[in-house]
Design an enzyme around this catalytic site. Structure first.
Site, mmCIF file in Angstrom:
data_model
loop_
_atom_site.group_PDB
_atom_site.id
_atom_site.type_symbol
_atom_site.label_atom_id
_atom_site.label_comp_id
_atom_site.label_asym_id
_atom_site.label_seq_id
_atom_site.Cartn_x
_atom_site.Cartn_y
_atom_site.Cartn_z
ATOM 1 C CB ALA A 126 -0.931 0.009 1.209
ATOM 2 C CB ALA A 128 -0.984 6.361 2.285
ATOM 3 C CB SER A 129 -0.819 11.314 1.120
ATOM 4 O OG SER A 129 -1.455 11.157 2.376
ATOM 5 C CE LYS A 151 1.578 4.865 7.975
ATOM 6 N NZ LYS A 151 0.300 5.234 8.645
ATOM 7 C CG ASP A 286 -7.371 9.692 7.723
ATOM 8 O OD1 ASP A 286 -8.238 10.240 7.023
ATOM 9 O OD2 ASP A 286 -6.230 9.442 7.306
#
Length: 521
Positions: A126, A128-129, A151, A286
């Site tokens: 994944a 993400a920003s 992450k 979020d």
């Protein structure tokens, strides 16, 4: 100079992707339509409008990507083609090279990656920003292997975000200077809140702590799974957590084919949100579809899986009570109580006439009750209330901005799963129970338990303080003894008042709860 360059960059991206034409074409005023035609002379846009908007947001950077993520959850407010395209922002942001991720991990732990993980998948699962995620296998101190998700922050994020935030701060100051009406919206304070949340996301230690707190809060609820954090392998730029296996909640057909009760899943999401907000005052801030999965494992079938804890919201006891009473009064159509709550909370000047504010609120809310409750959007009601409140100088509270955004996310997600979702009938029993808990004997018992350590420490110290006072010089003994006696008298009086007052309060609670139940129903 850098802010000016960034502003020019934003204008260039807007012009390049034809976003100016998208905005101006939505106005009916002839002069704006003419301006739209002039700006589009010589430009041809072959890509669909949704794709152009998504690509522009991706090029503008992480803050704008997050803005698109929020918009993508409101399919009821956006054209379907735009909402579908913006949904790709949640899991299709271009990844950065795996070599950069490996270098960040090795720099953070001062060890080769082969010494940290048994295996490490260089293909990100994944992106993400703010960060991207890789799967790996980790061996703990006891030699047990664990499947984990790693992450890693995107490189150079702090400088990029700071530039955009500086520009937003500057624009907020301009707005306040150019419009006296905009001051009540507190744009500078809102941007400051957004600033804090974004910087919190850049510290993965803080995100790991958020995940651990939510995991403890949700323990025993049996509605959501939150990954366990491997603290020995966490760093401000790297976070290692339990690998979660689930299906993205946006894949509704796959979940339905697997046997998941979709309407129940939607109701569980509402229950989960209100539990985090009103019971804990600590909620996932979020909750877009890219951060939510559903477990298909036999032992946890149908449960939510939450990931990405960079943004969480907190509410004080005052905030929780204010919101609960507002929701309850709104759905009872008690607009006078809603107006009184606005005045009591300080949202409007104390000189405001309750009747005038009540009338304005009624004009906004009453049309919604001509429809079934399942069609009521709390987010839209809030937006219309803010528009109507201009003449009452209502001050929008920055600390509730994140809650409003999350409520919009929950509504959009719930109605994506179940168009017939009745938000209020799902939340009403929870709010009623919570309000009774706040007024009933449970509240008194909690307060007594909180104060008990103070009295338990004070009472045993009295003989020792008396003994010490007797050993002082004669000149000080009288004064100290008098002070001690006065302190003891105050303590005795306080204890007596607590005992008698508590007994009287307990007797009064029966009447209070009876009245409270009548008011709610």
């Amino acid at each position: 100079m850098s802010r000016m360059l960034r502003g020019l960059t934003i204008l260039w991206v807007v012009f390049r992707y034809g976003l100016d034409e998208l905005v101006l074409s939505g106005f009916k005023h002839p002069s704006l339509r003419l301006l739209s035609r002039v700006l589009t002379v010589g430009r041809r846009f072959h890509a669909p409008r949704g794709q152009r908007l998504r690509e522009a947001l991706e090029q503008l950077g992480p803050i704008f990507v997050k803005f698109g993520q929020v918009l993508s959850t409101r399919s009821d407010l956006l054209p379907p083609d735009v909402a579908l395209e913006l949904a790709r922002l949640q899991d299709r942001v271009p990844p950065f090279p795996a070599e950069v991720a490996v270098a960040t991990i090795e720099r953070s732990f001062q060890r080769p990656i082969a010494e940290i993980f048994v295996s490490f998948d260089r293909q990100p699962v994944a992106s993400a920003s703010i960060a991207q995620v890789h799967f790996a296998v980790l061996r703990d101190r006891a030699g047990v292997e664990h499947e984990v998700a790693v992450k890693v922050l995107r490189p150079g994020m702090l400088s990029v975000i700071d530039k955009d935030l500086q520009l937003m701060h500057m624009m907020a100051r301009w707005v306040e200077r150019l419009s006296s009406d905009a001051k009540r919206l507190k744009p500078r304070q809102v941007i400051a809140e957004f600033d804090n949340y974004l910087h919190d996301e850049l510290d993965l230690i803080r995100e790991a702590a958020n995940a651990a707190q939510l995991r403890r809060n949700m323990d025993g609820l049996d509605l959501v799974l939150i990954p366990e954090i491997h603290w020995d392998f966490c760093h401000p730029q790297v976070m290692v957590m339990e690998r979660m296996k689930g299906v993205p909640i946006s894949q509704v057909e796959q979940l339905r084919e697997a046997g998941v009760d979709i309407p129940q899943l939607a109701r569980d999401g509402v229950t989960l949100f209100f539990t985090q907000v009103f019971r804990d005052g600590f909620f996932h801030g979020d909750m877009h579809p890219g951060n939510i999965q559903v477990s298909l494992e036999p032992e946890t079938f149908g449960r939510y899986i939450s990931i990405d804890f960079g943004i969480v919201g907190t509410l004080t006891e005052f905030d929780k009570e204010y919101l609960a009473q507002n929701f309850t009064a709104f759905f009872r159509r008690d607009y006078k109580r809603v107006a009184q709550l606005h005045i009591e909370s300080g949202w409007v000047p104390p000189t405001t006439r309750v009747e005038e504010l009540e009338s304005a609120i009624r004009a906004v809310c009453e049309p919604y009750f001509d429809r079934p409750l399942k069609e009521i959007s709390l987010g839209m009601v809030l937006m219309r209330l803010f528009q109507t409140s201009r003449r009452f100088q209502v001050e929008i509270q920055p600390q509730l901005v994140l809650l409003q955004k999350t409520l919009l996310n929950i509504e959009g997600l719930g109605r994506q799963l179940d168009p017939d979702l009745d938000l209020w009938s799902t939340a009403k029993p929870f709010l009623e129970k919570w309000m009774l808990d706040q007024m009933g004997p449970q509240r008194l018992w909690r307060e007594l338990k909180n104060e008990a350590p103070t009295y338990a420490k004070l009472l045993p110290e009295l003989p020792r303080l008396l003994y010490r006072s007797l050993r002082h010089d004669q000149g000080d003994q009288t004064r100290l003894l008098q002070e001690l006696l006065k302190a003891q008298q105050r303590t005795n009086g306080l204890l007596q008042a607590l005992i008698y007052g508590g007994a009287g309060f307990l007797l009064g609670l029966l009447v209070m709860q009876f009245v409270a139940r009548i008011r709610i129903y």
